[in-house]
Design an enzyme around this catalytic site. Structure first.
Site, PDB file in Angstrom:
ATOM      1  N   CYS A 159      36.791  23.597  39.592  1.00 22.08           N
ATOM      2  CA  CYS A 159      35.663  23.823  38.689  1.00 22.08           C
ATOM      3  C   CYS A 159      35.824  23.014  37.409  1.00 22.08           C
ATOM      4  O   CYS A 159      36.879  23.035  36.777  1.00 22.08           O
ATOM      5  CB  CYS A 159      35.611  25.310  38.354  1.00 22.08           C
ATOM      6  SG  CYS A 159      34.393  25.715  37.128  1.00 22.08           S
ATOM      7  N   CYS A 212      36.501  28.210  30.653  1.00 18.84           N
ATOM      8  CA  CYS A 212      35.795  29.423  31.069  1.00 18.84           C
ATOM      9  C   CYS A 212      36.733  30.624  31.183  1.00 18.84           C
ATOM     10  O   CYS A 212      37.833  30.520  31.724  1.00 18.84           O
ATOM     11  CB  CYS A 212      35.117  29.161  32.412  1.00 18.84           C
ATOM     12  SG  CYS A 212      34.207  30.575  33.021  1.00 18.84           S
ATOM     13  N   CYS A 258      37.566  32.792  35.467  1.00 16.26           N
ATOM     14  CA  CYS A 258      38.688  32.708  36.419  1.00 16.26           C
ATOM     15  C   CYS A 258      39.983  32.477  35.637  1.00 16.26           C
ATOM     16  O   CYS A 258      39.985  31.729  34.672  1.00 16.26           O
ATOM     17  CB  CYS A 258      38.504  31.539  37.381  1.00 16.26           C
ATOM     18  SG  CYS A 258      37.141  31.734  38.538  1.00 16.26           S
ATOM     19  N   CYS A 283      28.954  27.528  39.366  1.00 16.98           N
ATOM     20  CA  CYS A 283      30.096  28.443  39.409  1.00 16.98           C
ATOM     21  C   CYS A 283      30.540  28.536  40.862  1.00 16.98           C
ATOM     22  O   CYS A 283      29.817  29.034  41.709  1.00 16.98           O
ATOM     23  CB  CYS A 283      29.687  29.807  38.858  1.00 16.98           C
ATOM     24  SG  CYS A 283      31.014  31.016  38.944  1.00 16.98           S
ATOM     25  N   TYR A 315      33.379  59.272  43.420  1.00 22.24           N
ATOM     26  CA  TYR A 315      32.972  58.011  42.781  1.00 22.24           C
ATOM     27  C   TYR A 315      32.277  57.156  43.852  1.00 22.24           C
ATOM     28  O   TYR A 315      32.652  56.011  44.100  1.00 22.24           O
ATOM     29  CB  TYR A 315      34.168  57.244  42.203  1.00 22.24           C
ATOM     30  CG  TYR A 315      35.089  58.059  41.328  1.00 22.24           C
ATOM     31  CD1 TYR A 315      34.921  58.079  39.949  1.00 22.24           C
ATOM     32  CD2 TYR A 315      36.124  58.809  41.892  1.00 22.24           C
ATOM     33  CE1 TYR A 315      35.771  58.820  39.141  1.00 22.24           C
ATOM     34  CE2 TYR A 315      36.973  59.557  41.096  1.00 22.24           C
ATOM     35  CZ  TYR A 315      36.793  59.559  39.725  1.00 22.24           C
ATOM     36  OH  TYR A 315      37.652  60.288  38.940  1.00 22.24           O
ATOM     37  N   GLU A 371      28.978  61.302  42.464  1.00 20.11           N
ATOM     38  CA  GLU A 371      28.791  60.094  41.654  1.00 20.11           C
ATOM     39  C   GLU A 371      28.093  60.481  40.350  1.00 20.11           C
ATOM     40  O   GLU A 371      27.180  61.305  40.350  1.00 20.11           O
ATOM     41  CB  GLU A 371      27.950  59.101  42.475  1.00 20.11           C
ATOM     42  CG  GLU A 371      27.242  58.006  41.708  1.00 20.11           C
ATOM     43  CD  GLU A 371      28.179  57.015  41.015  1.00 20.11           C
ATOM     44  OE1 GLU A 371      29.196  56.613  41.599  1.00 20.11           O
ATOM     45  OE2 GLU A 371      27.874  56.653  39.855  1.00 20.11           O
ATOM     46  N   ASP A 408      37.536  56.446  44.558  1.00 21.10           N
ATOM     47  CA  ASP A 408      37.366  55.017  44.220  1.00 21.10           C
ATOM     48  C   ASP A 408      36.895  54.926  42.769  1.00 21.10           C
ATOM     49  O   ASP A 408      35.773  54.529  42.487  1.00 21.10           O
ATOM     50  CB  ASP A 408      36.342  54.399  45.185  1.00 21.10           C
ATOM     51  CG  ASP A 408      36.158  52.903  44.961  1.00 21.10           C
ATOM     52  OD1 ASP A 408      36.922  52.314  44.175  1.00 21.10           O
ATOM     53  OD2 ASP A 408      35.246  52.330  45.589  1.00 21.10           O
ATOM     54  N   CYS A 427      40.893  49.692  41.464  1.00 20.13           N
ATOM     55  CA  CYS A 427      40.746  48.327  40.951  1.00 20.13           C
ATOM     56  C   CYS A 427      41.695  48.093  39.777  1.00 20.13           C
ATOM     57  O   CYS A 427      41.611  47.073  39.108  1.00 20.13           O
ATOM     58  CB  CYS A 427      39.295  48.063  40.537  1.00 20.13           C
ATOM     59  SG  CYS A 427      38.673  49.244  39.351  1.00 20.13           S
TER      60      CYS A 427
HETATM   61  N1  SAH Z   1      32.786  53.692  46.040  1.00 14.44           N
HETATM   62  C1  SAH Z   1      31.692  52.911  45.544  1.00 14.44           C
HETATM   63  C2  SAH Z   1      31.653  52.800  44.032  1.00 14.44           C
HETATM   64  C3  SAH Z   1      32.933  52.496  43.327  1.00 14.44           C
HETATM   65  S1  SAH Z   1      32.781  52.017  41.634  1.00 14.44           S
HETATM   66  C4  SAH Z   1      31.667  51.552  46.188  1.00 14.44           C
HETATM   67  O1  SAH Z   1      32.618  51.137  46.835  1.00 14.44           O
HETATM   68  O2  SAH Z   1      30.652  50.869  46.071  1.00 14.44           O
HETATM   69  C5  SAH Z   1      33.048  53.479  40.760  1.00 14.44           C
HETATM   70  C6  SAH Z   1      31.842  54.380  40.702  1.00 14.44           C
HETATM   71  O3  SAH Z   1      32.225  55.544  39.975  1.00 14.44           O
HETATM   72  C7  SAH Z   1      30.626  53.816  39.967  1.00 14.44           C
HETATM   73  O4  SAH Z   1      29.495  53.973  40.793  1.00 14.44           O
HETATM   74  C8  SAH Z   1      30.507  54.697  38.701  1.00 14.44           C
HETATM   75  O5  SAH Z   1      29.174  54.915  38.326  1.00 14.44           O
HETATM   76  C9  SAH Z   1      31.161  55.970  39.154  1.00 14.44           C
HETATM   77  N2  SAH Z   1      31.784  56.834  38.123  1.00 14.44           N
HETATM   78  C10 SAH Z   1      32.369  56.469  36.960  1.00 14.44           C
HETATM   79  N3  SAH Z   1      32.948  57.538  36.372  1.00 14.44           N
HETATM   80  C11 SAH Z   1      32.737  58.609  37.190  1.00 14.44           C
HETATM   81  C12 SAH Z   1      33.118  60.000  37.137  1.00 14.44           C
HETATM   82  N4  SAH Z   1      33.837  60.479  36.123  1.00 14.44           N
HETATM   83  N5  SAH Z   1      32.740  60.794  38.162  1.00 14.44           N
HETATM   84  C13 SAH Z   1      32.023  60.293  39.198  1.00 14.44           C
HETATM   85  N6  SAH Z   1      31.634  59.007  39.293  1.00 14.44           N
HETATM   86  C14 SAH Z   1      31.984  58.165  38.300  1.00 14.44           C
END
Ligand code: SAH
Length: 455
Positions: A77, A83, A86, A163, A316, A337, A385, A412
């Site tokens: 790039c 930038c 990355c 990009c 989540y 969620e 998640d 993550c």
């Molecule tokens: N599992 C999903 C989303 C993961 S990202 C996927 O793979 O697509 C994390 C998610 O958690 C987001 O949608 C965010 O809005 C939500 N989130 C953030 N804090 C939270 C909480 N305290 N309780 C429930 N959800 C939450």
């Protein structure tokens, strides 16, 4: 007493780089003192200029590479040097994957005291053009509209020509919107003064349906020349399924506001993962790397090890992607969620796929799950998640009290993963194995799936 750091701000140093830190910065030592050098890789000898000095480390900018590491490559790039998007383009892809495996393994040990097998990072065959979403700031430089990423360590906008990690259709949206704003003299946002109008351009492209959704984020409701903007976009973006105007009048770094107007078509795009169909609206979370998302979800599904009789919690859950992946293999799925729009999408997605055994609850996992538990819900398998900050301890305590057979933790952020695994280990669960997945090639980010089993 600790020794005084042997370097000063502004000083030039020659360093051998021996490893990479968790942000993908080269690590060298000067008279035993640790110095981080972004853009340097292990095996390099470099000249670097110190820009900040802390008690136990300093940070220095790469001035020149004296001898180059065999793992160093020329970034593809043209913006790589400036930038902030990355961090690892100058490192061979195989080495990036090893680095991410090491980051996970080291962090689990250092923060969680957890020593489990950390498998080799699952990477991409072709780690380019993988992103389905572009989200770039807009600004003005000498009368010219700029749209692109921020420069490293600044809020100056790089005018992005191309990009390489982005779907080409998203690049096209960014250029087109920028040119339209310029040509029609639509005011753009001036961040420092919190004045002006257009602040971000968001583009989402589906790799499967090829639909494109555009969001224009504005600091206010009025969009001058709205009809022309819409018409020109319609004429220049193939497969455009909708344009929304998202209104965000707040100061600060949060990109999207809560109010949204549909300017054309529909405010969501159709997406497909495996054999499931999804509606994704501009404001909902959706994984940015669709190819690797399937890899990640299949790993989560494998760890969940479902026989068809289980009740599974997907916490989540976003728009219900993991939930629906699991639903076909489970008796029942309960998704939780906090973002209402995403829960709305999740219910819609269950309908679209004719899935009847998934229910979704709006609210934070730490308040909803204890309430469901009190109401008599139980779980055989729990998938979490969470965002980067990890899980609330109240949630972890409730999960432990529910005594599921297995927990699948998708993370993550290795640091909060390590913290939460430690808690779960002390409260009845053995972490068994960790699988890093490369969702974000050429950046220092890493996604990890961990299996835990009840002791
Ligand atoms: N599992 C999903 C989303 C993961 S990202 C996927 O793979 O697509 C994390 C998610 O958690 C987001 O949608 C965010 O809005 C939500 N989130 C953030 N804090 C939270 C909480 N305290 N309780 C429930 N959800 C939450």
């Amino acid at each position: 007493m600790k020794k005084k750091p042997p370097v000063k701000k502004g000083q030039q140093v020659e360093l051998e780089i021996h490893s990479l830190n968790h942000d993908g910065e080269g690590v060298g030592r000067y008279q035993g003192f640790t110095i981080f050098v972004p853009d340097a890789v292990p095996g390099d000898t470099v000249n670097a200029k110190v820009i900040s000095v802390q008690k136990s480390y300093a940070r220095a900018l790469l001035q020149s590479v004296i001898t180059s590491s065999p793992t160093r490559i020329a970034p593809s790039c043209e913006h790589a040097a400036q930038c902030g998007g990355c961090q690892l383009q100058h490192l061979q892809y195989e080495e990036q994957l090893k680095l991410k495996q090491n980051i996970v393994s080291d962090t689990l040990k250092r923060i969680g005291g957890i020593d489990i097998p950390v498998l080799a990072t699952m990477g991409m065959q072709d780690p380019w053009r993988y992103r389905n979403k572009a989200q770039v700031p807009v600004g003005l430089e000498n009368g010219t509209v700029r749209a692109g990423f921020y420069e490293k360590r600044s809020h100056n906008i790089i005018d992005l020509k191309c990009c390489h990690i982005q779907h080409p259709a998203n690049d096209n949206v960014v250029h087109t919107v920028r040119n339209i704003l310029q040509q029609l003299s639509v005011p753009v946002y001036r961040e420092r003064e919190h004045k002006g109008l257009v602040r971000h351009i968001l583009a989402r492209t589906s790799f499967t349906t090829e639909e494109v959704l555009v969001a224009i984020v504005t600091n206010g409701r009025q969009l001058p020349k709205k009809q022309e903007v819409v018409q020109q976009l319609k004429d220049s973006i193939p497969n455009l399924c909708g344009i929304v105007q998202n209104i965000n009048t707040r100061k600060g770094n949060t990109i999207l506001g809560n109010e949204e107007l549909t300017l054309l078509g529909r405010p969501w795009l159709r997406e497909k993962l495996g054999n499931l169909h999804f509606h994704v609206s501009a404001r909902s979370f959706f994984q940015v790397n669709p190819l690797q998302t399937e890899v990640l979800y299949n790993k989560a599904l494998e760890y969940a090890n479902l026989s068809g009789t289980e009740t599974v919690f997907d916490l989540y859950c976003g728009i219900g992607t993991i939930s629906l992946f699991l639903a076909r293999k489970a008796a029942k799925v309960v998704g939780v969620e906090s973002v209402e729009a995403a829960v709305h999408d999740a219910r819609e997605n269950a309908n679209v796929n004719n899935i009847k055994n998934a229910e979704f609850h709006t609210g934070t996992a730490e308040t909803v799950v204890p309430r469901l538990f009190k109401q008599g819900y139980h779980a055989d398998v729990v998938v979490v998640d969470p965002p980067r900050k990890g899980c609330d301890e109240k949630l972890l305590a409730t999960i432990a009290a529910m005594r599921p057979q297995r927990i699948v933790y998708v993370s993550c952020n290795p640091a909060t993963l390590a913290r939460d695994l430690k808690y779960l280990q002390q409260n009845g669960y053995n972490p068994i194995e960790a699988q890093p997945v490369d969702m974000f090639p050429h950046t220092s980010h890493v996604e990890t799936v961990v299996l835990l089993e009840r002791k």
